[in-house]
Design an enzyme around this catalytic site. Structure first.
Site, PDB file in Angstrom:
ATOM      1  N   LEU A 127       0.938  -6.173 -17.278  1.00  0.00           N
ATOM      2  CA  LEU A 127       0.748  -5.673 -15.969  1.00  0.00           C
ATOM      3  C   LEU A 127       0.311  -6.569 -14.902  1.00  0.00           C
ATOM      4  CD1 LEU A 127       2.726  -2.363 -15.892  1.00  0.00           C
ATOM      5  CD2 LEU A 127       3.981  -4.459 -15.695  1.00  0.00           C
ATOM      6  N   CYS A 128       0.359  -7.383 -14.247  1.00  0.00           N
ATOM      7  CA  CYS A 128      -0.035  -7.813 -12.930  1.00  0.00           C
ATOM      8  C   CYS A 128      -0.784  -6.303 -12.245  1.00  0.00           C
ATOM      9  CB  CYS A 128       1.169  -8.085 -11.671  1.00  0.00           C
ATOM     10  SG  CYS A 128      -0.211  -8.795 -10.610  1.00  0.00           S
ATOM     11  N   PHE A 129      -0.813  -5.380 -11.874  1.00  0.00           N
ATOM     12  CA  PHE A 129      -0.307  -4.324 -11.171  1.00  0.00           C
ATOM     13  C   PHE A 129      -1.931  -3.004 -12.402  1.00  0.00           C
ATOM     14  CE2 PHE A 129       1.567  -5.463  -8.035  1.00  0.00           C
ATOM     15  CZ  PHE A 129       1.674  -5.123  -6.830  1.00  0.00           C
TER      16      PHE A 129
END
Lengths: 135, 245
Positions: free
Chosen positions: B137-139
């Site tokens: 996940l990017c976050f």
């Protein structure tokens, strides 16, 4: 290779031209300036061996931490070989952009494309005009 | 001061959203138009980064029921649900008089200023954490410039660069999504519910000042709509693209 002995595209790819078997073969890569600008490279997609590319055509891609950027072929021709080790060792582009960081070898099919390339002095001037000193 | 176009779109399917952003990128290269597009998603959607393997989505169980698209930009996967999404497209001819790297800073700093006016103290991540760069996940990743609230990442952006134009798009998480329950949004972290989006006008205005452009509300041109429809059909809505890796 010394950058002074290379030709450069305005899009920051370099080409070293050699005479082989009656024709001209370009070893190509991206300039130290471009590598510095891209920063923190994480992925690279190489051109396919056997592919035919036009000068200025997108022939690969590179991803830095924040951006996907195209790689443009500085010459027109047929891709003879690619540096298959490079995508797994992108740090090589920083350490040796003009030698071990080569991307592809291309058999030139249209020599007229070479007239559009810049010598190192002209390329340095272009980079300086962009607001940065070329590496 | 340059005039630039502001497009506000209602929530739409993921493949259409990605197709419109690419159509705007192509349009910027040809027409020189600078466009800020603010949009949303008609259903929770997982977007994969350009270089991410499709099979990796199987490792993230909460988002398995989501529709999936592949972005043209890099980075990690994003679950688009309760968020603000934007795209900024512009020619690279120096019309914005900004280095491309500055776009991240400008957008994220204007987010910080706007959130500060609402009493929410977000800040920029100071250093990339290479050990987190492979997170799905990017976050969960941390890159210099990311928008943080405390230690949680709430905003991020990525670029697609072409020879004559650049696309930057990004997301700001307003609320936790059931499709990514491990990620808190502004609501959970600050107790402020920003889902009415009234604050967005302030951010758009602040970004206009930072870019030195004057926004004029607009819509897609007929040519951009035609191009987006083609890209949705042949690229972003097609398995050949979504499962290309």
């Amino acid at each position: 290779m010394k950058p002074e002995n290379l030709l450069f595209a305005e899009t920051h790819e370099w080409a070293h031209i050699a005479h082989e078997a009656g024709g001209q073969v370009a070893t190509v890569g991206i300039s130290a300036f471009a590598v510095e600008q891209l920063t923190d490279l994480v992925y690279m997609e190489l051109p396919e061996v056997g592919a035919t590319v036009a000068a200025g055509e997108e022939f690969g891609e590179v991803e830095s931490v924040k951006a996907v950027s195209p790689l443009f072929s500085p010459v027109a021709g047929e891709v003879l070989a690619v540096n298959t080790e490079l995508p797994d060792h992108l740090e090589t582009l920083h350490a040796s952009p003009y030698d071990k960081g080569w991307i592809a070898r291309i058999r030139i099919t249209d020599e007229s494309c070479l007239t559009k390339l810049l010598d190192y002095a002209a390329y340095q001037k272009q980079c300086a005009a962009a607001g940065d000193d070329p590496a | 001061m340059n005039t630039a176009r502001l497009i506000t779109h209602t929530p739409s399917p993921g493949a259409w959203n990605m197709a419109v952003d690419e159509a705007l990128l192509q349009s910027a290269a040809v027409t020189g138009t600078i466009t800020l597009r603010v949009y949303g998603w008609s259903e929770p959607t997982l977007s994969l980064g350009y270089f991410q393997p499709y099979r990796d989505r199987e490792y993230h169980a909460p988002s398995r029921p989501c529709v999936v698209v592949r972005r043209a930009t890099g980075g990690g996967a994003i679950v688009h649900d309760h968020e603000v999404t934007y795209s900024l497209t512009a020619p690279t001819d120096g019309r914005l008089k900004r280095r491309l790297d500055d776009w991240y800073r400008l957008v994220h700093e204007t987010w910080i200023r706007t959130l500060a006016e609402l009493g929410i103290a977000a800040h920029r991540c100071l250093q990339t954490d290479p050990q987190k760069e492979q997170q799905f996940l990017c976050f969960h990743r941390r890159s210099a410039g990311d928008l943080l609230l405390g230690s949680a990442k709430i905003g991020g952006s990525a670029q697609r660069r072409h020879a004559q134009a650049v696309l930057q798009h990004g997301s700001l998480i307003l609320k936790r999504s059931v499709a990514a329950p491990e990620l808190a949004g502004i609501a959970e972290l600050s107790g402020r519910d920003l889902s009415d989006r009234a604050w967005l006008d302030g951010w758009v205005s602040s970004l206009g000042q930072a870019l030195n452009v004057c926004w004029q509300s607009g819509e897609l041109t007929d040519e951009e709509t035609r191009r987006a429809e083609e890209l949705e059909r042949t690229k972003f809505g097609h398995l050949r693209w979504t499962q290309r890796r």
